[in-house]
Design a protein around this motif. Structure first.
Motif, PDB file in Angstrom:
ATOM      1  N   ARG A 117       2.872   8.253   4.878  1.00  0.00           N
ATOM      2  CA  ARG A 117       3.090   8.200   3.432  1.00  0.00           C
ATOM      3  C   ARG A 117       4.053   9.297   2.967  1.00  0.00           C
ATOM      4  O   ARG A 117       4.832   9.098   2.023  1.00  0.00           O
TER       5      ARG A 117
ATOM      6  N   ASP B 234      -1.779   8.613   8.801  1.00  0.00           N
ATOM      7  CA  ASP B 234      -1.495   7.881   7.572  1.00  0.00           C
ATOM      8  C   ASP B 234      -0.874   8.796   6.528  1.00  0.00           C
ATOM      9  O   ASP B 234       0.043   8.390   5.804  1.00  0.00           O
TER      10      ASP B 234
ATOM     11  N   GLU C  19      -1.566   6.830  -1.525  1.00  0.00           N
ATOM     12  CA  GLU C  19      -2.838   6.202  -1.133  1.00  0.00           C
ATOM     13  C   GLU C  19      -3.743   6.050  -2.350  1.00  0.00           C
ATOM     14  O   GLU C  19      -4.402   5.015  -2.530  1.00  0.00           O
TER      15      GLU C  19
ATOM     16  N   SER D 144       0.815  -1.217   0.000  1.00  0.00           N
ATOM     17  CA  SER D 144       0.000   0.000   0.000  1.00  0.00           C
ATOM     18  C   SER D 144       0.848   1.265   0.000  1.00  0.00           C
ATOM     19  O   SER D 144       0.518   2.237  -0.678  1.00  0.00           O
TER      20      SER D 144
END
Length: 324
Positions: A183, A179, A231, A126
């Motif tokens: 990232r 998140d 994402e 991911s």
């Protein structure tokens, strides 16, 4: 399930402080250079993911016998003299891969600085979404060395350090934006890795407008939280190159610029609807993924013709003056 957030920074006064050079992993350290060690060690933890940045002023020998199945990806941020990991001679901003359960051996011949992120091997699917080679866990099962492009590598390195610095502020790291910041950290490493990979211009190119519609559907589902480009790549199963071509064709700007404009619009709405004294420009900016406040203010003023402090609380003040 919520993500555990860790923020920690301390000064070092001996080589023993570097035993925890990578958060969650013990490293055997021997001092090689003469003199009293001075340095710093900082950690950011988001669930099972962590970023560690260390600096020290004398030569070191580091050895790590892996006791877990975590992947470590490191970057050399600064070095006064030679740095070697295994048989790899490192240059500034180069990226090193330490696979799970693989012993590591490194020698820093002088003052140096490094960054290292530690993560679950399966998380690369991911976090590096859309990049076929990098999102494959098998890519990371053997030790590796990626040579950074001098220009883009320096930019990625500086950005990584600034992210770490700003996330140590009290408003920097919140569960709703964790998140995004994870990232953003991975992106700095990925930028230096991708520069070492051969170009990938082949493959099927889907309709630009179809890609854009899928992106906008995903953004609508996420609400007001900031969304990172990786994402989107993971959610849609497309590469960064495909996204870039689609956004250029439809909007005339790249996806990163588009996402920044969206975050600026969300920030504007939040500031406009907030009462002065209940929030700050800095906290809202950080919640929307802006960590360089000077640059954020420049983007904001260029887009809306006013500074964020001028927007804060405009709507509540206007409503307060209306007759009941």
């Amino acid at each position: 399930m919520g993500q555990f957030l860790l923020v920690d920074s301390r000064q070092l006064d001996s080589f023993e402080g570097l035993h925890q050079a990578v958060h969650g992993s013990h490293v055997d350290v021997m001092q090689l250079g003469r003199g009293r060690l001075r340095g710093t060690l900082s950690h950011i933890g988001i669930g099972d993911f962590s970023l560690s940045i260390g600096t020290f002023n004398v030569g070191m020998r580091t050895q790590r016998i892996s006791s877990d199945d975590k992947l470590i990806i490191g970057m050399l941020l600064a070095a006064e003299e030679r740095v070697a990991h295994w048989s790899f001679d490192m240059q500034l901003n180069d990226v090193l891969v330490i696979p799970p359960l693989v012993e590591h051996d490194g020698v820093f011949h002088g003052a140096s600085a490094y960054a290292a992120m530690r993560l679950e091997l399966n998380d690369v699917t991911s976090l590096f979404g859309g990049e076929a080679r990098l999102s494959d866990p098998d890519t990371w099962r053997s030790r590796g060395h990626f040579r950074a492009d001098p220009a883009s590598g320096a930019i990625a390195s500086r950005r990584l350090v600034r992210i770490m610095s700003h996330l140590h502020s009290k408003d920097g790291l919140t569960p709703s934006t964790a998140d995004f910041w994870k990232r953003s950290i991975v992106e700095c490493m990925a930028a230096n890795i991708i520069s070492s990979l051969p170009p990938d211009d082949g493959g099927w190119l889907p309709s630009a407008r179809r890609v854009i519609h899928k992106v906008e559907d995903h953004l609508a589902e996420t609400g007001t939280r900031p969304v990172h480009i990786s994402e989107i790549c993971d959610a849609l199963g497309v590469s960064r190159r495909t996204l870039h071509r689609a956004f250029r064709e439809v909007f005339g700007i790249g996806p990163v610029t588009f996402l920044r404009h969206k975050r600026l619009c969300v920030t504007h709405s939040i500031l406009r609807e907030s009462a002065p004294g209940t929030t700050t420009v800095a906290s809202v900016a950080m919640q929307q993924g802006f960590f360089e406040l000077g640059r954020f203010a420049h983007y904001y003023q260029a887009m809306f013709g006013e500074y964020p402090s001028q927007t804060l609380g405009v709507a509540p003040r206007q409503l307060a003056g209306l007759p009941h």
